[in-house]
Every structure is written in C-alpha cells, then in structure tokens.
Design a protein around this motif. Structure first.
Motif, PDB file in Angstrom:
ATOM      1  N   PRO A  42      47.332  60.581  42.521  1.00 20.85           N
ATOM      2  CA  PRO A  42      48.155  61.789  43.008  1.00 20.85           C
ATOM      3  C   PRO A  42      47.627  61.881  44.596  1.00 20.85           C
ATOM      4  N   MET A  43      48.441  62.607  45.298  1.00 24.53           N
ATOM      5  CA  MET A  43      48.564  62.462  46.868  1.00 24.53           C
ATOM      6  C   MET A  43      47.203  63.382  47.115  1.00 24.53           C
ATOM      7  N   LEU A  44      46.738  64.374  46.300  1.00 26.86           N
ATOM      8  CA  LEU A  44      45.545  65.143  46.473  1.00 26.86           C
ATOM      9  C   LEU A  44      44.197  64.538  45.844  1.00 26.86           C
ATOM     10  N   GLY A  45      44.317  63.540  45.150  1.00 25.76           N
ATOM     11  CA  GLY A  45      43.211  62.927  44.456  1.00 25.76           C
ATOM     12  C   GLY A  45      43.019  63.580  43.084  1.00 25.76           C
ATOM     13  N   ASP A  46      42.501  64.791  43.070  1.00 24.81           N
ATOM     14  CA  ASP A  46      42.213  65.280  41.642  1.00 24.81           C
ATOM     15  C   ASP A  46      43.023  66.345  41.218  1.00 24.81           C
ATOM     16  N   ASN A  49      50.197  65.437  40.985  1.00 29.86           N
ATOM     17  CA  ASN A  49      51.335  65.604  41.923  1.00 29.86           C
ATOM     18  C   ASN A  49      52.335  66.914  41.392  1.00 29.86           C
ATOM     19  N   ALA A  50      52.542  66.847  40.071  1.00 25.33           N
ATOM     20  CA  ALA A  50      53.164  68.050  39.730  1.00 25.33           C
ATOM     21  C   ALA A  50      52.737  69.393  40.180  1.00 25.33           C
ATOM     22  N   GLU A  51      51.430  69.878  40.173  1.00 23.97           N
ATOM     23  CA  GLU A  51      50.919  70.769  40.651  1.00 23.97           C
ATOM     24  C   GLU A  51      51.069  70.859  42.289  1.00 23.97           C
ATOM     25  N   PHE A  52      51.182  69.970  42.906  1.00 20.11           N
ATOM     26  CA  PHE A  52      51.351  69.827  44.240  1.00 20.11           C
ATOM     27  C   PHE A  52      52.750  70.322  44.686  1.00 20.11           C
ATOM     28  N   ALA A  53      53.604  69.622  44.157  1.00 18.82           N
ATOM     29  CA  ALA A  53      55.238  70.014  43.979  1.00 18.82           C
ATOM     30  C   ALA A  53      55.301  71.574  43.788  1.00 18.82           C
ATOM     31  N   ALA A  54      54.764  72.052  42.602  1.00 13.57           N
ATOM     32  CA  ALA A  54      54.870  73.414  42.359  1.00 13.57           C
ATOM     33  C   ALA A  54      54.400  74.217  43.472  1.00 13.57           C
ATOM     34  N   ALA A  55      53.322  73.891  44.104  1.00 12.63           N
ATOM     35  CA  ALA A  55      52.712  74.800  45.220  1.00 12.63           C
ATOM     36  C   ALA A  55      53.301  74.924  46.606  1.00 12.63           C
ATOM     37  N   MET A  56      54.300  73.565  46.748  1.00 14.94           N
ATOM     38  CA  MET A  56      55.385  73.529  47.647  1.00 14.94           C
ATOM     39  C   MET A  56      56.754  74.321  47.552  1.00 14.94           C
ATOM     40  N   LEU A  61      59.946  70.816  37.462  1.00 14.95           N
ATOM     41  CA  LEU A  61      59.116  69.816  37.551  1.00 14.95           C
ATOM     42  C   LEU A  61      59.718  68.695  36.585  1.00 14.95           C
ATOM     43  N   LEU A  62      60.215  67.488  37.212  1.00 13.01           N
ATOM     44  CA  LEU A  62      60.927  66.583  36.548  1.00 13.01           C
ATOM     45  C   LEU A  62      59.654  65.219  36.501  1.00 13.01           C
ATOM     46  N   LEU A  63      59.336  64.944  35.288  1.00 13.58           N
ATOM     47  CA  LEU A  63      58.315  63.812  35.327  1.00 13.58           C
ATOM     48  C   LEU A  63      59.016  62.469  35.157  1.00 13.58           C
ATOM     49  N   ASN A  64      58.876  61.552  35.998  1.00 10.90           N
ATOM     50  CA  ASN A  64      59.490  60.212  36.235  1.00 10.90           C
ATOM     51  C   ASN A  64      58.474  59.219  35.528  1.00 10.90           C
ATOM     52  N   MET A  65      58.858  58.188  34.789  1.00 14.76           N
ATOM     53  CA  MET A  65      58.193  57.135  34.418  1.00 14.76           C
ATOM     54  C   MET A  65      57.157  57.677  33.214  1.00 14.76           C
ATOM     55  N   PHE A  66      57.395  58.738  32.719  1.00 12.13           N
ATOM     56  CA  PHE A  66      56.667  59.423  31.709  1.00 12.13           C
ATOM     57  C   PHE A  66      56.846  58.795  30.217  1.00 12.13           C
ATOM     58  N   ASP A  67      55.907  58.241  29.894  1.00 14.96           N
ATOM     59  CA  ASP A  67      55.895  57.467  28.579  1.00 14.96           C
ATOM     60  C   ASP A  67      55.328  58.462  27.559  1.00 14.96           C
ATOM     61  N   VAL A  68      56.225  58.943  26.594  1.00 17.81           N
ATOM     62  CA  VAL A  68      55.967  59.710  25.841  1.00 17.81           C
ATOM     63  C   VAL A  68      55.131  59.408  24.671  1.00 17.81           C
ATOM     64  N   GLN A  69      54.958  57.903  24.455  1.00 17.59           N
ATOM     65  CA  GLN A  69      53.889  57.342  23.615  1.00 17.59           C
ATOM     66  C   GLN A  69      52.648  57.276  23.984  1.00 17.59           C
ATOM     67  N   ASN A  70      52.460  57.104  25.165  1.00 18.93           N
ATOM     68  CA  ASN A  70      51.355  56.858  26.016  1.00 18.93           C
ATOM     69  C   ASN A  70      51.271  57.753  27.353  1.00 18.93           C
ATOM     70  N   PRO A  71      51.158  59.036  27.065  1.00 15.14           N
ATOM     71  CA  PRO A  71      51.475  59.859  28.372  1.00 15.14           C
ATOM     72  C   PRO A  71      50.343  59.915  29.488  1.00 15.14           C
ATOM     73  N   VAL A  72      50.466  59.680  30.718  1.00 14.14           N
ATOM     74  CA  VAL A  72      49.397  59.555  31.647  1.00 14.14           C
ATOM     75  C   VAL A  72      49.914  60.453  32.715  1.00 14.14           C
ATOM     76  N   ILE A  73      48.996  61.271  33.126  1.00 13.63           N
ATOM     77  CA  ILE A  73      49.404  62.203  34.413  1.00 13.63           C
ATOM     78  C   ILE A  73      47.768  62.406  35.100  1.00 13.63           C
ATOM     79  N   ARG A  74      47.898  61.450  36.117  1.00 14.49           N
ATOM     80  CA  ARG A  74      46.481  61.449  36.666  1.00 14.49           C
ATOM     81  C   ARG A  74      46.283  62.807  37.125  1.00 14.49           C
TER      82      ARG A  74
END
Length: 308
Positions: A42-46, A49-56, A61-74
């Motif tokens: 994420p641009m803000l570390g902890d 990026n979805a929260e950051f985009a929402a704040a702006m 929010l559209l999640l790209n490269m989101f693997d529904v079998q192994n979901p990762v959102i850092r």
C-alpha cells in the motif's frame, strides 16, 4: 432512491443491486470508481489502498487482481478469507466491485517473477469464482482483462450469459475492456463497438465499460459519446475507464480526460490502479472528482464518516 452523491455507509450497506444501479443513474455522471490492487504494498504502508482511494473521494472501489480463492489485501487487519470484502466495506463504507477475467488462452507469461499480471485460478471468470465473490459480499463483477492476458469480447459475452442466469439478481454485472488486453485484432476503435455493446446488453450486462477518450489510440470524445448514447438506449449504464496508466499523469491531463468523459455522457468515471502502482495518484482522484462534480460533492464524500 438517494443519488450516490448523497449516500452514506449505512445506505450502501443495505442497498440492493437495483437500488445501487438507480443511485448511480440518479447522480447524472458524477460517480467516481477507483481501482486498487490489494496484493501490492500500500502507498501508506499499513492502510489499504482501497481506504486511501475512498478517503480521496471514490464512491465505488474496484479490486483488481483480486483472487477470490486466495484473497490478499495488504494493510487490512488479519481477516478470514470469506470476510475480507465485508471487512473492507466496514473500513471504507463503500460498495465493492472486483475484476474477473474470461480468459480463453493466456497470451503472456504465467510466471509471476516475469509478469506481474500473471493469471491465477481465483481471478478467472468461472461460475464458481463468481458465486464465491457474491457470497463474500461483492456488489459488482466487472468482466475485463489485464494487460496481455488475452480476453476477447466473445468470451465476455459467453460469461455474461452464464452469470446473468445464475447471479443476475445478486450483483451488478459490468463488461468491457480498457485496452486491447493482448488481443491486437481488438485494438483501438475495435476494443468495443456498437455490435459488442448490443451483445453485452443482450447477454445481461447492467453496465458497459469503455476506454476513456484520449486513453487508447483512436478513441476520441465523439466516438465514445456515440457508444455511450447507444448503451443508454439499451438501458445500460456506462463506465469510462482510464486503464492505460494515465491515472499517474499530471493533474492537468486528468482534468482534461475528466471533462471529455463528462461530455460523453458517461455515468461512472473510472481511474485505474497505476499511479506508482496499486492505485491512482491520490491527488488525481481528488482533481478528477472536483472536475466532474465540484468541491462541495468531493469534500462531502471525503469527509463523511463510515459511522453515518
């Protein structure tokens, strides 16, 4: 029904598919959708990026490269896989969409060390993946393709038909390509045509995605406007998408694209995930929002608490 401009987290939490569709339509071309990649740092570390985009100022929010079998959102607090989407909704107060890719034949390297877009099983537009996404609480599935992946418009139509039959009452179905996705015969003005739009609509698309004017060769404001008007005549909403890294351009370029998209009559304005990588430049999200809906609506979206 409220316009999306006036909706708060509590409104989004109880919206049906139809109500979200109507809220977007009622905002008359003032809905902002931002794409993020959760698997990247994420641009803000902890903070995701979805929260950051929402704040702006993002409405969706559209999640790209989101693997529904192994979901990762850092940046997301430790969360069980099946509740990742609902947890993100709690933190952002926004509707969540994901990209799924109807790949017939992968055209680029499948080695993630060579290709950041390398396909994974949970990103493919299978029925099982779409059903899992719906169970996770996703509000919209966008059938599209990442660079070099190899998604054809025919494959999108076939997938839409299946999804409409099995999931059409549960979530919004969007379809289209932001660029050629590795299919050179479907480049430039052939990325999407009226024939494609008619086929997408007949197959069950609620929303048609088109490249934003000025983002791919040959797509002028006049050409995209004609396609938007045609999609509207079929009862579909439209997304004009910046999917060619210009979401990382200077703010003057962003404002120019924003106003051209506004002139096409589009319903949703999309900014891609390629600022430095993982989301659009935050200043560009805000600049785009101000250009198409002014300071009042932009700051209202930015300031509204998720507890409302």
């Amino acid at each position: 029904m409220k316009r999306i401009l006036d909706c708060r987290a509590s409104d989004f939490a109880r919206m049906t598919k139809t109500e979200l569709f109507e809220a977007i339509a009622g905002s008359e071309g003032r809905t902002i959708a931002c794409e993020t990649i959760g698997a990247l740092q994420p641009m803000l570390g902890d903070i995701t990026n979805a929260e950051f985009a929402a704040a702006m100022g993002a409405d969706i929010l559209l999640l790209n490269m989101f693997d529904v079998q192994n979901p990762v959102i850092r940046g997301l607090p430790k969360t069980e896989p099946m509740v990742v989407v609902s947890r993100l909704k709690e933190l952002t107060g926004r509707p969540i969409g994901i990209n799924l890719e109807p790949v017939e034949q992968v055209l680029s390297s499948e080695d993630p060390e060579e290709n950041m877009w390398a396909m994974t099983p949970g990103r493919k537009a299978t029925l099982a993946n779409a059903q899992r996404a719906a169970d996770m609480g996703v509000n919209m599935i966008l059938l599209t393709g990442n660079p070099g992946v190899g998604v054809t418009n025919d494959a999108i139509v076939q997938t839409l038909t299946l999804y409409k039959k099995e999931l059409g009452d549960r979530l919004l179905l969007a379809a289209g390509k932001m660029h050629a996705s590795g299919i050179l015969s479907e480049g430039a003005e052939k990325i999407i045509t009226k024939e494609d739009i008619r086929a997408f609509a007949r197959a069950g698309a609620d929303i048609i995605l088109l490249p934003a004017p000025g983002t791919v060769p040959g797509l002028t404001m006049e050409y995209v406007r004609e396609l938007v008007c045609f999609a509207h005549s079929l009862g579909c909403l439209t997304i004009t998408a910046i999917g060619t890294s210009q979401e990382g351009a200077d703010t003057a370029t962003i404002r120019q694209i924003a106003l051209m998209c506004k002139m096409t009559g589009t319903d949703i304005h999309h900014l891609g995930d390629a600022g430095y990588g993982g989301m659009a430049l935050p200043e560009n999200i805000q600049a785009y929002s101000v250009a198409v809906r002014g300071i009042r609506h932009t700051y209202h979206r930015m300031a509204c608490s998720v507890n409302r």
